[in-house]
Design an enzyme around this catalytic site. Structure first.
Site, PDB file in Angstrom:
ATOM      1  N   ARG A  23      -6.063   0.664   4.131  1.00 40.88           N
ATOM      2  CA  ARG A  23      -4.961   1.254   3.361  1.00 40.88           C
ATOM      3  C   ARG A  23      -4.623   0.411   2.142  1.00 40.88           C
ATOM      4  NH1 ARG A  23      -3.159  -0.772   8.326  1.00 40.88           N
ATOM      5  NH2 ARG A  23      -1.296  -2.101   8.341  1.00 40.88           N
ATOM      6  N   HIS A  44       0.832  -1.201   0.000  1.00 44.49           N
ATOM      7  CA  HIS A  44       0.000   0.000   0.000  1.00 44.49           C
ATOM      8  C   HIS A  44       0.868   1.253   0.000  1.00 44.49           C
ATOM      9  CE1 HIS A  44       0.964   0.894   4.188  1.00 44.49           C
ATOM     10  NE2 HIS A  44       0.840  -0.414   4.421  1.00 44.49           N
ATOM     11  N   HIS A  66       1.075  -5.522   2.572  1.00 42.20           N
ATOM     12  CA  HIS A  66       1.748  -4.673   3.552  1.00 42.20           C
ATOM     13  C   HIS A  66       3.243  -4.967   3.593  1.00 42.20           C
ATOM     14  CE1 HIS A  66      -2.269  -3.665   5.031  1.00 42.20           C
ATOM     15  NE2 HIS A  66      -2.534  -4.940   4.791  1.00 42.20           N
ATOM     16  N   GLU A 118      -1.948  -7.566   7.361  1.00 49.41           N
ATOM     17  CA  GLU A 118      -0.651  -7.258   7.955  1.00 49.41           C
ATOM     18  C   GLU A 118      -0.431  -8.041   9.238  1.00 49.41           C
ATOM     19  OE1 GLU A 118       2.238  -6.758   7.729  1.00 49.41           O
ATOM     20  OE2 GLU A 118       2.804  -4.644   7.851  1.00 49.41           O
TER      21      GLU A 118
END
Length: 196
Positions: free
Chosen positions: A60, A7, A148, A84
């Site tokens: 995100r 991201h 992530h 994540e």
């Protein structure tokens, strides 16, 4: 083939704050990075037919995936296994504060897995390996993922058969994508990113 993107920059990234399973919005730079990754992927993929775009469930990653999707003409899917690493009690804390409070933990290369109540490396590796095992074999595999820094390292490490130390030593840019193909990983940088 897998294209892996992290991201774009978030408010927490800019502040030096641990995100884990918490979320914060993309900054103007993060939005520009997402657009640049979309442009890059549009140039790498001749036609979106047969491709899937899969995102972590966190906001995100989804915001970045939507920006990429708009550029290449795909509808993003969500897979919770790409989420994540959870940093447990450290989620939302400033890295500088944690470094001062837990200097012994921060001496380790993979200090993120020292967080009280957070994910273990083995937990993350297991869920990522499970996800990878369900993908079609190469060369039929045509997947773009948006995840992530932590989970993206583990995806690449599991794909490449790296050790835990080698996995965690990989870089985690927000202005590049990785092409995973035939057992190798290639970093492809975006053109220069300008905030809009």
């Amino acid at each position: 083939m897998i294209y892996l993107a992290r991201h774009g920059q978030t408010v927490f990234n800019a502040e030096g704050r641990m995100q884990g399973h918490l979320d914060s919005s993309l900054t103007a730079l993060g939005q520009a990075q997402a657009r640049a990754m979309g442009d890059l992927l549009a140039g790498l993929i001749e036609t979106p037919a047969g491709w899937r775009l899969i995102s972590s469930p966190l906001g995100r990653a989804q915001a970045t995936a939507r920006t990429i999707a708009a550029r290449i003409g795909l509808t993003p899917e969500i897979d919770h296994r790409l989420i994540e690493v959870s940093f447990g009690a450290w989620d939302g804390r400033l890295r500088a504060d944690l470094r001062a409070e837990f200097p012994e933990a921060f001496g380790a290369a993979d200090w993120q897995f020292s967080a009280p109540g957070g994910d273990s490396y083995e937990t993350v590796e297991s869920r990522v390996a499970d996800w990878l095992s369900e993908l079609p074999p190469e060369p039929e595999r045509r997947v773009i993922i948006v995840c992530h820094g932590g989970s993206g390292r583990v995806v690449r490490g599991a794909y490449l058969g790296l050790s835990r130390q080698e996995t965690w030593a990989q870089d985690v840019p927000q202005d590049a994508v990785f092409r995973l193909l035939n057992g190798s990983s290639e970093r492809i940088d975006c053109s220069s990113v300008a905030e809009a």
